[in-house]
Design a protein around this motif. Sequence first.
Motif, short mmCIF file in Angstrom:
data_model
loop_
_atom_site.label_atom_id
_atom_site.label_comp_id
_atom_site.label_asym_id
_atom_site.label_seq_id
_atom_site.Cartn_x
_atom_site.Cartn_y
_atom_site.Cartn_z
N ARG A 1 0.82 -1.22 0.00
CA ARG A 1 0.00 0.00 0.00
C ARG A 1 0.84 1.26 0.00
N VAL A 2 2.16 1.12 0.20
CA VAL A 2 3.06 2.28 0.22
C VAL A 2 3.72 2.40 -1.14
N ALA A 3 3.51 3.55 -1.78
CA ALA A 3 4.08 3.75 -3.11
C ALA A 3 5.48 4.32 -3.05
N ALA A 4 5.76 5.15 -2.06
CA ALA A 4 7.09 5.76 -1.93
C ALA A 4 7.32 6.08 -0.46
N LEU A 5 8.58 6.01 -0.04
CA LEU A 5 8.90 6.30 1.36
C LEU A 5 10.28 6.95 1.43
N ASP A 6 10.32 8.11 2.04
CA ASP A 6 11.58 8.81 2.31
C ASP A 6 11.81 8.85 3.81
N VAL A 7 13.03 8.60 4.23
CA VAL A 7 13.41 8.78 5.63
C VAL A 7 14.13 10.12 5.73
N MET A 8 13.59 11.00 6.58
CA MET A 8 14.18 12.32 6.75
C MET A 8 14.91 12.39 8.09
N THR A 9 16.18 12.68 8.03
CA THR A 9 16.98 12.88 9.23
C THR A 9 17.22 14.37 9.38
N SER A 10 16.92 14.91 10.54
CA SER A 10 17.03 16.36 10.74
C SER A 10 17.83 16.67 11.98
N ALA A 11 18.51 17.79 11.95
CA ALA A 11 19.35 18.20 13.08
C ALA A 11 19.54 19.71 13.04
N ASP A 12 19.86 20.27 14.19
CA ASP A 12 20.15 21.71 14.28
C ASP A 12 21.59 21.96 13.86
N VAL A 13 21.77 23.01 13.06
CA VAL A 13 23.08 23.36 12.54
C VAL A 13 23.28 24.86 12.78
N VAL A 14 24.53 25.25 12.95
CA VAL A 14 24.85 26.66 13.18
C VAL A 14 25.90 27.09 12.18
N THR A 15 25.72 28.24 11.57
CA THR A 15 26.74 28.74 10.65
C THR A 15 27.95 29.24 11.45
N ALA A 16 29.04 29.47 10.75
CA ALA A 16 30.23 29.98 11.43
C ALA A 16 29.97 31.35 12.04
N ALA A 17 28.99 32.07 11.49
CA ALA A 17 28.63 33.39 12.04
C ALA A 17 27.64 33.29 13.19
N GLY A 18 27.25 32.06 13.55
CA GLY A 18 26.36 31.87 14.71
C GLY A 18 24.89 31.86 14.40
N GLN A 19 24.50 31.76 13.14
CA GLN A 19 23.07 31.73 12.81
C GLN A 19 22.57 30.29 12.74
N PRO A 20 21.60 29.92 13.58
CA PRO A 20 21.12 28.54 13.58
C PRO A 20 20.11 28.28 12.46
N PHE A 21 20.06 27.06 12.02
CA PHE A 21 19.02 26.64 11.08
C PHE A 21 18.89 25.13 11.16
N LYS A 22 17.83 24.63 10.54
CA LYS A 22 17.56 23.20 10.53
C LYS A 22 18.04 22.61 9.21
N ALA A 23 18.85 21.54 9.31
CA ALA A 23 19.32 20.84 8.12
C ALA A 23 18.72 19.44 8.10
N VAL A 24 18.29 19.01 6.93
CA VAL A 24 17.72 17.67 6.80
C VAL A 24 18.41 16.95 5.66
N ALA A 25 18.34 15.62 5.75
CA ALA A 25 18.85 14.76 4.67
C ALA A 25 17.78 13.74 4.35
N LEU A 26 17.61 13.45 3.07
CA LEU A 26 16.58 12.51 2.64
C LEU A 26 17.22 11.23 2.14
N ASP A 27 16.69 10.12 2.65
CA ASP A 27 17.12 8.80 2.20
C ASP A 27 15.91 8.15 1.51
N HIS A 28 15.99 7.99 0.21
CA HIS A 28 14.86 7.48 -0.54
C HIS A 28 14.84 5.95 -0.42
N ARG A 29 14.05 5.43 0.51
CA ARG A 29 14.02 3.98 0.73
C ARG A 29 13.13 3.27 -0.28
#
Length: 774
Positions: free
Chosen positions: A485-513
Amino acid sequence: MSAIRAVARAELRTRLRPLLVLGLLLGLGGGAVLGTVALAQRTASAYPRLVEAVHLDDARVVVPDDQPDLTAAVPEMPGVARAWTTDGWVARVEGPVLRYVSVGAGVDQPPGLVDPVVLDGRLPAPAAPDELLVGEPFAEMSGLGVGDRLTLKLLTLEEISQFAVGFGEPDGSTAEMEVVGVARMPYWGGALSNVLAGPAFARAYGADAAIHPTFVRLDGAPGAAEAFSAAFTEAVAQAPPSIVGTYLPARIELPRAQVDPAVATAERVLTTGLAVVALVLAGGVLLVVGQGLARHHGSSRAAQRVESALGLTAGGRVGARLLAAVPAAVVAALCGGAVALASGRLQPLGSQARFEPTPGHLAPWGVALVGALLLGVVFLLLTAVAAGAAGRPRRVRATVSGGPRWWLPSSPALRLGIALRGGRRRRGVAVLGAAAVVAGVVAGVTFGAALQRLVDTPSRYGQQADLSLIDAREPDIARLVTDPRVAALDVMTSADVVTAAGQPFKAVALDHRLGRMPVETPSGRAPERPGEIAVGPRLAERLGVVAGDVVDVAAPGGGTVALTVTGIVVVLSEDTGEVSALGEVALVTPDELPAIAGGEPLVGAYLRAAPGQAGPLFEELSRDLEVFLAETPDEIRNLADLVALPELLALGLALVGAAGLVHAVTTGVRRTAPSLAALAVLGATPRQVCAAVVVMAASIVVPALLVGVPLGLAVARLLWWEVATSTGVGGDVALPVGPLVAIGPVVLLAAVAAAVRPALRVARTASAAVLREG
């Protein structure tokens, strides 16, 4: 003076009713304009009024229970005037669907700090440990209302730290609760739990508290927020690590300063749209009432000649008619003020209604009183202008002007039509006005098409999946990958990241299972190898980067990692923890994420179901897993409330433009009637006279189309880019090909239609009568 009063009495005796009708018309139309202004004012002020009504805190922090020294230090930090430290819990809601909810409660609440506006029901009683106040968004999402009961099983801190691997049944206390109220705040989430209990709950279940949110009122000194942020950041760095640091990181929120850009954008778009509506309405009302007064006083031109012959000056004649117009002006003022007061029943437009602190009637006294006075004055001014114009001696001006000849058509009727366009100033005003209308219509239609495309296309705001699974575990993922019943599935891994200038943001990576769900990429491309990153539109704006730039990111072990920006992407992440995260997420490759993110990342699974299988999958999975059906982000819901507005504005502009075109053609024909009559005397047929008038009308709209269409497209592109960027989606505008192709023929047909009636009237009027009148 007695002569003026005598003329005024005569006007009142014989011509009062038409004046009262015009006054009533101005009052109704002007009242609609005032109501629109009041609505714009209420819409624009909804958010700041709610901020003040709830006594929104200046700063807030969340500290896990295993960092008590950090919690105790917050009230003593620099810049803090008052602080309220509360308790927080994570609880599982017993029911057919697995759901977790955060609960907040505290004792000894300081006055004037975090007081939600109760929309329905009441606040939990101080002595009742079993009563809950539910946030408005959570109530809508869960279907909870006043009187509903629910069972909460509180989680221990250790169980919260085991979200990713599972922990069985919660070991904390069980609380039987009743919803006694639904409340409104500028936003919920983060330190402010979606569900609030009273002091008795805090005392009864304090031992099970997992977190301690603290709400802070700063002292107002310059730099207080920065000083508090620096002190808290330093204290966090020195505190021992928490076992729930991955799920509940100690961080600062500044709710008064950090207003969601999408909220500000929606407010700006709505108020701008209402301002345009008010201007369009005002223009239409002034046009109609002005023409009515012109005809009313134009019919007394002969009377004014007699009055002038008897020695009454022009000022006296106008003054007499102003006196006669006072009752109608009063009617206009009273009617307009009443309509404006009645408009207080209108709630803020679109998404801003969710911030209205006082739902119901809110009388706009200022707008009503000032507007009523203004309407009365406007009616008298229009009367003075119309009466003064009617009293002036009529002069016949030469309407055939010189100019270049080589481009003129050979037909005498067409040449005369071009020549009858009027002087450069009159013609320029007409063309510019028509061009402005065309530009407004094109801008409205194009903006509306881009808005409709975004709302109707979930993939454009990163919504590619039908279901999302929070805290996905590998056995569950493996089971879903093999589920037909599942046509497609991505696993998203997310984590907090900070630039060298100190600005935080969220980075994600997709694993197409399973399969490969596309990533919305407005420009450039997604990252394909380590050392590359694609950023969301709002993040790109915040970091000031474009494709090809390099972002230096702080590495967890020290040093920096240089990442090349490959493009702009729109990715939805359920784990951002931000107030609004659409467009704030960056995408990297799975190999790159561990090199730039510290701590344990969060893992989620995003599923696209086979046709017709999303519902059955949700029902089955939600019994044991925290699964959510695809939801429309708040930013898109805010924009969806605006979908009809651009088309309404375009329609209003089109109607006003049509009225203006009819007026321009009618007055043009009236002005050039002697010339047309002379043309008929010289042998022109009625068809040729009509052709001359049609050419005169076309000479207004053709240049307007040439200028207005590209101008409208440019305006729409600029507006949409600003809205899309602040919302966090791609800024490419959708071109409504059909309306753009049709606008030229439609406008030309409208010009012909506007010219036909006055042209026929001139053609059928005896030339001698026209020449004698002229």
